[in-house]
Write a protein that holds these residues in place. Structure first.
Motif, PDB file in Angstrom:
ATOM      1  N   ALA A 138      40.470  35.242  41.585  1.00  0.00           N
ATOM      2  CA  ALA A 138      39.526  36.290  41.201  1.00  0.00           C
ATOM      3  C   ALA A 138      38.150  35.691  40.945  1.00  0.00           C
TER       4      ALA A 138
ATOM      5  N   VAL B 277      46.110  33.750  40.208  1.00  0.00           N
ATOM      6  CA  VAL B 277      45.368  34.992  40.413  1.00  0.00           C
ATOM      7  C   VAL B 277      43.998  34.890  39.743  1.00  0.00           C
ATOM      8  N   ASN B 278      43.962  34.363  38.523  1.00  0.00           N
ATOM      9  CA  ASN B 278      42.683  34.238  37.814  1.00  0.00           C
ATOM     10  C   ASN B 278      41.717  33.320  38.552  1.00  0.00           C
TER      11      ASN B 278
ATOM     12  N   SER C 165      44.819  41.100  42.529  1.00  0.00           N
ATOM     13  CA  SER C 165      46.276  41.252  42.462  1.00  0.00           C
ATOM     14  C   SER C 165      46.770  42.285  43.465  1.00  0.00           C
ATOM     15  N   GLN C 166      46.034  43.386  43.615  1.00  0.00           N
ATOM     16  CA  GLN C 166      46.435  44.421  44.576  1.00  0.00           C
ATOM     17  C   GLN C 166      46.352  43.891  46.009  1.00  0.00           C
TER      18      GLN C 166
ATOM     19  N   LYS D 222      35.785  38.883  42.317  1.00  0.00           N
ATOM     20  CA  LYS D 222      36.339  40.236  42.192  1.00  0.00           C
ATOM     21  C   LYS D 222      37.184  40.316  40.930  1.00  0.00           C
ATOM     22  N   PRO D 223      37.372  41.520  40.393  1.00  0.00           N
ATOM     23  CA  PRO D 223      38.236  41.664  39.213  1.00  0.00           C
ATOM     24  C   PRO D 223      39.668  41.233  39.514  1.00  0.00           C
ATOM     25  N   GLN D 224      40.326  40.684  38.513  1.00  0.00           N
ATOM     26  CA  GLN D 224      41.698  40.196  38.666  1.00  0.00           C
ATOM     27  C   GLN D 224      42.625  41.305  39.154  1.00  0.00           C
ATOM     28  N   SER D 225      42.429  42.519  38.673  1.00  0.00           N
ATOM     29  CA  SER D 225      43.306  43.628  39.085  1.00  0.00           C
ATOM     30  C   SER D 225      43.151  43.924  40.578  1.00  0.00           C
ATOM     31  N   ALA D 226      41.930  43.874  41.084  1.00  0.00           N
ATOM     32  CA  ALA D 226      41.706  44.128  42.513  1.00  0.00           C
ATOM     33  C   ALA D 226      42.313  43.009  43.351  1.00  0.00           C
TER      34      ALA D 226
END
Length: 121
Positions: A49, A45-46, A60-61, A54-58
């Motif tokens: 990203a 994921v990192n 991941s979604q 893009k941010p890791q949280s976005a």
């Protein structure tokens, strides 16, 4: 084109609505970039990203939605999660969409130059 008919892909196919859902899933630039990033193999994921900016949280979604749509699958290694394309079809859809987009620019699309040189598009 004839292969499409041989596979039973008719206008009244039961898969038309599901195909629309696939296109809807790909109607997002971040998801298209994720598929492009994953075309050569799995990534964390990192890494994804950072690659798509893009941010890791976005990311991941987006990956969670793509996983539910069975476009990507995961492999766990300790606390890290690695994503990979489930099959070659999403990669090919994205490639074909980009090739189609190249046609909108006029002139000879880049992928035709590669084909003329004897390479694969």
């Amino acid at each position: 084109m004839n292969a499409d008919k041989a596979c039973g892909l008719d206008v009244d196919s039961e898969y038309v609505e599901l195909a629309v859902e696939v296109f809807a899933m790909l109607a997002d630039a971040t998801r298209v970039r994720l598929i492009l990033a994953l075309r050569d193999g799995e990534m964390s994921v990192n890494e994804l990203a950072e690659t798509v900016g893009k941010p890791q949280s976005a990311v991941s979604q987006h990956l969670a939605k793509m996983r539910m749509a069975r476009m990507v699958s995961t492999r766990h290694e300790g606390t890290r999660v690695f994503y990979r394309l489930e099959n070659e079809h999403a990669r090919q859809l994205v490639a074909d969409a980009i090739f189609q987009a190249e046609h909108t620019l006029g002139g000879t699309p880049r992928h035709h130059h590669v084909q003329a040189e004897g390479g694969a598009a």
